[in-house]
Design a protein around this motif. Structure first.
Motif, PDB file in Angstrom:
ATOM      1  N   ASN A 164      10.443 -23.212 -40.196  1.00  0.00           N
ATOM      2  CA  ASN A 164      10.727 -24.307 -39.275  1.00  0.00           C
ATOM      3  C   ASN A 164      11.433 -23.750 -38.033  1.00  0.00           C
ATOM      4  O   ASN A 164      12.646 -23.870 -37.890  1.00  0.00           O
ATOM      5  N   LEU A 165      10.658 -23.150 -37.147  1.00  0.00           N
ATOM      6  CA  LEU A 165      11.237 -22.477 -35.984  1.00  0.00           C
ATOM      7  C   LEU A 165      10.923 -23.157 -34.651  1.00  0.00           C
ATOM      8  O   LEU A 165      11.341 -22.658 -33.610  1.00  0.00           O
ATOM      9  N   ASP A 166      10.218 -24.279 -34.669  1.00  0.00           N
ATOM     10  CA  ASP A 166       9.806 -24.897 -33.404  1.00  0.00           C
ATOM     11  C   ASP A 166      10.985 -25.205 -32.481  1.00  0.00           C
ATOM     12  O   ASP A 166      10.993 -24.824 -31.311  1.00  0.00           O
ATOM     13  N   THR A 167      12.001 -25.884 -33.001  1.00  0.00           N
ATOM     14  CA  THR A 167      13.159 -26.239 -32.175  1.00  0.00           C
ATOM     15  C   THR A 167      13.903 -24.993 -31.717  1.00  0.00           C
ATOM     16  O   THR A 167      14.307 -24.889 -30.554  1.00  0.00           O
ATOM     17  N   MET A 168      14.044 -24.036 -32.608  1.00  0.00           N
ATOM     18  CA  MET A 168      14.726 -22.779 -32.265  1.00  0.00           C
ATOM     19  C   MET A 168      13.955 -22.039 -31.178  1.00  0.00           C
ATOM     20  O   MET A 168      14.554 -21.537 -30.218  1.00  0.00           O
ATOM     21  N   GLU A 169      12.638 -21.979 -31.301  1.00  0.00           N
ATOM     22  CA  GLU A 169      11.827 -21.293 -30.297  1.00  0.00           C
ATOM     23  C   GLU A 169      11.950 -21.968 -28.932  1.00  0.00           C
ATOM     24  O   GLU A 169      12.026 -21.296 -27.903  1.00  0.00           O
ATOM     25  N   MET A 170      11.974 -23.305 -28.927  1.00  0.00           N
ATOM     26  CA  MET A 170      12.141 -24.019 -27.663  1.00  0.00           C
ATOM     27  C   MET A 170      13.506 -23.736 -27.053  1.00  0.00           C
ATOM     28  O   MET A 170      13.627 -23.532 -25.836  1.00  0.00           O
ATOM     29  N   CYS A 171      14.530 -23.699 -27.877  1.00  0.00           N
ATOM     30  CA  CYS A 171      15.880 -23.403 -27.407  1.00  0.00           C
ATOM     31  C   CYS A 171      15.942 -21.995 -26.811  1.00  0.00           C
ATOM     32  O   CYS A 171      16.506 -21.786 -25.738  1.00  0.00           O
ATOM     33  N   VAL A 172      15.344 -21.035 -27.511  1.00  0.00           N
ATOM     34  CA  VAL A 172      15.331 -19.645 -27.038  1.00  0.00           C
ATOM     35  C   VAL A 172      14.596 -19.556 -25.704  1.00  0.00           C
ATOM     36  O   VAL A 172      15.060 -18.907 -24.764  1.00  0.00           O
ATOM     37  N   THR A 173      13.446 -20.210 -25.615  1.00  0.00           N
ATOM     38  CA  THR A 173      12.672 -20.184 -24.370  1.00  0.00           C
ATOM     39  C   THR A 173      13.486 -20.749 -23.214  1.00  0.00           C
ATOM     40  O   THR A 173      13.564 -20.143 -22.137  1.00  0.00           O
ATOM     41  N   TYR A 174      14.098 -21.898 -23.436  1.00  0.00           N
ATOM     42  CA  TYR A 174      14.855 -22.542 -22.367  1.00  0.00           C
ATOM     43  C   TYR A 174      16.073 -21.719 -21.970  1.00  0.00           C
ATOM     44  O   TYR A 174      16.356 -21.535 -20.783  1.00  0.00           O
ATOM     45  N   TRP A 175      16.773 -21.185 -22.951  1.00  0.00           N
ATOM     46  CA  TRP A 175      17.983 -20.409 -22.640  1.00  0.00           C
ATOM     47  C   TRP A 175      17.637 -19.123 -21.899  1.00  0.00           C
ATOM     48  O   TRP A 175      18.312 -18.759 -20.932  1.00  0.00           O
ATOM     49  N   HIS A 176      16.594 -18.429 -22.354  1.00  0.00           N
ATOM     50  CA  HIS A 176      16.182 -17.210 -21.644  1.00  0.00           C
ATOM     51  C   HIS A 176      15.732 -17.546 -20.223  1.00  0.00           C
ATOM     52  O   HIS A 176      15.984 -16.784 -19.288  1.00  0.00           O
ATOM     53  N   PHE A 177      15.073 -18.680 -20.082  1.00  0.00           N
ATOM     54  CA  PHE A 177      14.674 -19.116 -18.740  1.00  0.00           C
ATOM     55  C   PHE A 177      15.901 -19.324 -17.858  1.00  0.00           C
ATOM     56  O   PHE A 177      15.935 -18.878 -16.707  1.00  0.00           O
ATOM     57  N   LEU A 178      16.922 -20.012 -18.384  1.00  0.00           N
ATOM     58  CA  LEU A 178      18.137 -20.248 -17.600  1.00  0.00           C
ATOM     59  C   LEU A 178      18.825 -18.938 -17.240  1.00  0.00           C
ATOM     60  O   LEU A 178      19.345 -18.788 -16.128  1.00  0.00           O
ATOM     61  N   GLY A 179      18.831 -17.986 -18.171  1.00  0.00           N
ATOM     62  CA  GLY A 179      19.403 -16.677 -17.872  1.00  0.00           C
ATOM     63  C   GLY A 179      18.628 -15.965 -16.777  1.00  0.00           C
ATOM     64  O   GLY A 179      19.212 -15.407 -15.837  1.00  0.00           O
ATOM     65  N   GLY A 180      17.305 -15.993 -16.890  1.00  0.00           N
ATOM     66  CA  GLY A 180      16.465 -15.370 -15.859  1.00  0.00           C
ATOM     67  C   GLY A 180      16.632 -16.058 -14.514  1.00  0.00           C
ATOM     68  O   GLY A 180      16.653 -15.397 -13.466  1.00  0.00           O
ATOM     69  N   LEU A 181      16.767 -17.375 -14.533  1.00  0.00           N
ATOM     70  CA  LEU A 181      16.960 -18.124 -13.292  1.00  0.00           C
ATOM     71  C   LEU A 181      18.274 -17.728 -12.626  1.00  0.00           C
ATOM     72  O   LEU A 181      18.330 -17.533 -11.409  1.00  0.00           O
ATOM     73  N   TRP A 182      19.337 -17.590 -13.427  1.00  0.00           N
ATOM     74  CA  TRP A 182      20.615 -17.177 -12.840  1.00  0.00           C
ATOM     75  C   TRP A 182      20.513 -15.782 -12.237  1.00  0.00           C
ATOM     76  O   TRP A 182      21.017 -15.546 -11.135  1.00  0.00           O
ATOM     77  N   ILE A 183      19.882 -14.861 -12.942  1.00  0.00           N
ATOM     78  CA  ILE A 183      19.740 -13.497 -12.412  1.00  0.00           C
ATOM     79  C   ILE A 183      18.952 -13.520 -11.104  1.00  0.00           C
ATOM     80  O   ILE A 183      19.307 -12.844 -10.139  1.00  0.00           O
TER      81      ILE A 183
END
Length: 193
Positions: A164-183
């Motif tokens: 059951n990784l769907d929610t976790m995968e979405m969280c990871v995607t969004y968080w990495h996106f926010l990190g990349g956006l800040w950089i």
């Protein structure tokens, strides 16, 4: 008759995506478009003159390190979830949530540092853009921290595991996106300042 079954068995499966993941990707594209338009407006407005030059607060370097570290701890939690190591998932999610809060606190102190340098939201377009960039990013990061907390709570309810990784995968995607956006924003500001 056998040829017909062979043809059906060889049929390609359509590409499919979980509807919530699709919605997340649409949201990410929208955020990219917003920040792309803002950075374009920054360049155009900077060329018009009346632009106050100032040093970026040193705390931006620290917050950049914090956001990179938080992506590492979140990836650790995700990897642990794929291995069903729930205590490590919880540890990774707690660390990532704390680092997310630390980033937001760092952004608050960056605004204090800007005010100490007489850079305000109103008055000079350079300061206005900086407040808009950091404020909008912080707003999105608040939603990211909420998402992290939701996944953390789910991990304590045994809802995050290898099956059951769907929610976790979405969280990871969004968080990495926010990190990349800040950089991206930080590098953009360093190069266009």
């Amino acid at each position: 008759m056998e040829e017909k079954y062979a043809y059906i068995e060889g049929a390609e499966q359509p590409i499919s995506m979980h509807p919530k993941k699709f919605a997340l990707w649409l949201f990410i594209v929208t955020v990219v478009m917003i920040f792309a338009s803002l950075t374009s407006a920054y360049i155009v407005r900077q060329a018009e003159g009346n632009w106050l030059e100032f040093e970026l607060p040193d705390i931006f370097y620290y917050t950049t390190g914090i956001i990179v570290l938080s992506s590492i701890t979140l990836h650790y939690a995700y990897y642990s979830a794929t291995k069903d190591e729930l205590s490590k998932v919880r540890l990774g999610m707690i660390l990532t949530s704390v680092l997310g809060f630390a980033f937001l606190i760092g952004q608050w102190y960056s605004w204090i540092a800007l005010i100490d340098r007489d850079v305000f939201f109103v008055g000079n377009p350079a300061g206005s853009f900086l407040y808009v960039f950091t404020g909008l990013h912080a707003l999105h990061l608040v939603s990211g921290v909420i998402f992290l907390i939701i996944v953390l709570i789910s991990s304590f309810r045994y809802k995050v595991h290898s099956k059951n990784l769907d929610t976790m995968e979405m969280c990871v995607t969004y968080w990495h996106f926010l990190g990349g956006l800040w950089i991206y924003l930080f590098m953009f500001l360093l190069l266009n300042h």
